[in-house]
Write a protein that holds these residues in place. Structure first.
Motif, PDB file in Angstrom:
ATOM      1  N   ARG A   1       0.875  -1.210   0.428  1.00 55.88           N
ATOM      2  CA  ARG A   1       0.144   0.334   0.091  1.00 55.88           C
ATOM      3  C   ARG A   1       0.940   0.823  -0.009  1.00 55.88           C
ATOM      4  NH1 ARG A   1      -4.738   1.430   4.228  1.00 55.88           N
ATOM      5  NH2 ARG A   1      -5.320   3.539   3.344  1.00 55.88           N
ATOM      6  N   SER A   2       0.344   2.483  -1.099  1.00 54.34           N
ATOM      7  CA  SER A   2       0.927   3.267  -1.100  1.00 54.34           C
ATOM      8  C   SER A   2       0.968   4.890   0.276  1.00 54.34           C
ATOM      9  CB  SER A   2       1.041   3.646  -2.601  1.00 54.34           C
ATOM     10  OG  SER A   2       1.714   5.027  -2.299  1.00 54.34           O
ATOM     11  N   GLN A   3       1.934   4.675   0.917  1.00 56.25           N
ATOM     12  CA  GLN A   3       1.415   5.579   1.972  1.00 56.25           C
ATOM     13  C   GLN A   3       1.563   6.938   1.800  1.00 56.25           C
ATOM     14  OE1 GLN A   3       0.954   3.886   5.006  1.00 56.25           O
ATOM     15  NE2 GLN A   3       1.411   2.584   4.194  1.00 56.25           N
TER      16      GLN A   3
ATOM     17  N   ARG B   1      -2.207   6.981   0.528  1.00 60.67           N
ATOM     18  CA  ARG B   1      -3.070   7.270   1.943  1.00 60.67           C
ATOM     19  C   ARG B   1      -2.690   8.350   2.077  1.00 60.67           C
ATOM     20  NH1 ARG B   1      -1.819   6.646   6.845  1.00 60.67           N
ATOM     21  NH2 ARG B   1      -3.615   6.378   8.360  1.00 60.67           N
TER      22      ARG B   1
END
Lengths: 214, 214, 214, 214
Positions: D10-12, D15
DNA sequence: TGATAATCGAGACGGTACGTCCTGTCTTTCA
DNA sequence: TGAAAGACAGGACGTACCGTCTCGATTATCA
């Protein structure tokens, strides 16, 4: 092809459904009773999908026309060498098409559409045989074969033929079985009596070559 | 007047205001952006007053046309005895009218209106000179003076002239200063070369009498 | 009344149908799943008829609330002379209303509506008993009967009671059968121990009369 | 991270961008004028990336709240030993926050969001000081220090404080500089007069132990 | 001289369609 | 293989007109 293009591509299924729905509705209802919502619902498509690709109803109709979904076939004059016979046969086919049930209404629909979309006018006449297209080509062939007077403007000739068709459709001129032949003969031989009989009041015009328009 | 008629009579002021408003709006906006509500409000009239006397927008427009509120003058060919000159001058006036700013749009509006109201087509051509009216009359005079070949259908001739105008307006044919003269000459003398030059491939047609339409 | 008023008057049937449809839909779907189109179609009314008289969905809901179509009855505390008993009984009725199936959702709908329409907040609390209305009146009576400490702000008291209800509904506080009694007692007697036990660190405040807000 | 997990994680950045965009938009537009598309485009993110990790707009907002992106700081009462002073100072800070420009709108946005997402209600009150959190803790400390009457429900007390804030925000109660002090005093000392003055009409209630809720 | 009846401006009404915006899902391409 | 970009079906938005209807006022005829 389009480099850097991301995202889903245009759905051909949706495009085809829209064009099909439009054609079907135009045939059934006539141009101005067809609505964007009607097209969308008939095509099983969101309205936005139509607006994404076409700016207006007339643009959709124009594309229908181009795709051949509205006018089933193009009307091209043959080339048997006899320009009179070829044009007569062609014009007869066009008149027969108009006479078929529903077609006059359809053509009037297209005229209404052409009022706010020039493209429709172009393709309409294209379908019927005119425009740079086949009718003009046939006339040029005739000119080359010296079957037309030198200097005759092919553009004006095609305009006249299209005008004959338009006035028939728009003004609801009653049809006559002899029309095709008579119109072609009129256009080719003219309304004036034979040359020697030319009225004295009209001075004989020099037969200088007429420059074609444009 | 009408025996047994009671109650207020039709307001001529309202009628005039409606026709004036309609003309003005058509000129400014074009046929399909004119609305009944717009006419009513521009005319300072209740919507019901319009619907009481006309069934539809196109009917109001038709009456505007008849009243001469839309096309300022009729275009009748003169009769100097020279049919070529008369027709040329007439067609030139019509083309000049079209060329004036705003007029092409107005004519396209009327074409759109004619699509759903045949009466408008009739009066439109009437204004421009055709229909049973003056153009046909002038042509009949020419025929009587033997300036037209015997058997030529005056109806078809007027159709052709109307067609020339319609295709110019609807198909946005580019104009040429020579158009009026060239079209008239084309119509009168025909596109085919002089009789002797007739091509061998086209068999000489019997000069059977052409039955006029209808 | 309104001099010079012309034209048809507002249809009370349409107004009633709209309010009825709105109430029914709010109850069934909750505020934000109710749509203007839904209301119009449920009421058998054109959308424009709604927009003609109300600027937004929340305004329609506000009027439903005022008409009593959403909250069936108002909740007014009785006046038996015993302020504790009266408030307890009143709060119990309000809690019972909340506890009834569907009512909590309905109240949350109204809270959502109150976010963009202050009027809804007012009438919501009005219905529940607060606002300048009955709850405040009962509290003033109690104050006059020396059942409230002199200087107590009735506005703050009603705010607190409304706050108790709001936090119950919005924050989904779990209910307890004893709540009504306990809250009333808490509000009236306070959370601090009896006066003598007051902590030394908090200097005894002078019991100067507190000016009521506004 | 997760063992056996393959592919990009997941791309922080995404986010964070989503949460930042959401906060910014909520502040500028208010909850219900913020859209998923708006968030995505503001964050420079595909819509799917949002839907992949959050089920709804209110869930994103909830996470913004948790992250502290919406309410800048939490409001915890201090513990100087003086419960009255501590609560007053705390409530004053909350009221000051509300009074700051834009904050009331923001809180109303959160209330709207809380209507369809209970979590938001919880975290909202958590931020303001209540919930199992700090406010309740401070009250329990006070109870232990005998600054609250034995048997007082801490839950009901926190509900009341939250209710005071909610009614202020939702019902747009006009603010008064004295509010914080007055509300705290009202909650702690109650609205009724001192015990001896209790009205005869109200029968002395037995001081039965109050069972806490749940 | 009323009563009757039709017209008028105004505008509300039930509807249909407009063109835009958003939802939540699906598809394609890029890194 | 996750994420951007974005197309898609669907549906609601608020507006514009449609053609009908209902007002109150005005105007003309008939009794």
């Amino acid at each position: 092809m389009t480099a850097g293009r991301r995202g889903a591509t245009r759905s051909q299924a949706a495009r085809a459904a829209i064009l099909a729905a439009t054609s079907s509705l135009i045939e059934r209802l006539g141009y101005d009773r067809v609505t964007m919502e009607g097209i969308a619902s008939e095509a099983g498509v969101g309205k936005q999908t139509i607006y994404r690709w076409w700016p207006s109803k007339s643009a959709v109709v124009a594309e229908c026309l181009i795709e051949g979904a509205l006018l089933p076939e193009t009307y091209a004059p043959h080339d048997t060498g006899d320009i009179v016979a070829d044009l007569t046969e062609w014009l007869q086919r066009v008149f027969d098409f108009i006479a078929a049930p529903g077609h006059e209404t359809m053509l009037r629909s297209l005229i209404a559409a052409a009022v706010d979309n020039p493209e429709i006018g172009e393709h309409l006449t294209g379908r019927l045989g005119a425009s740079p297209d086949v009718l003009a080509e046939r006339l040029r062939t005739a000119a080359a074969a010296r079957q037309l007077r030198p200097g005759t403007s092919v553009e004006r000739l095609t305009d006249m033929f299209m005008g004959i068709v338009l006035s028939r459709v728009l003004l609801r001129t009653p049809a006559d079985p002899d029309d095709a032949r008579a119109f072609v003969e009129l256009v080719l031989t003219g309304a004036a009596p034979h040359r020697p009989t030319r009225p004295a009041s009209a001075p004989p015009r020099s037969s200088t070559a007429r420059q074609p328009r444009r």
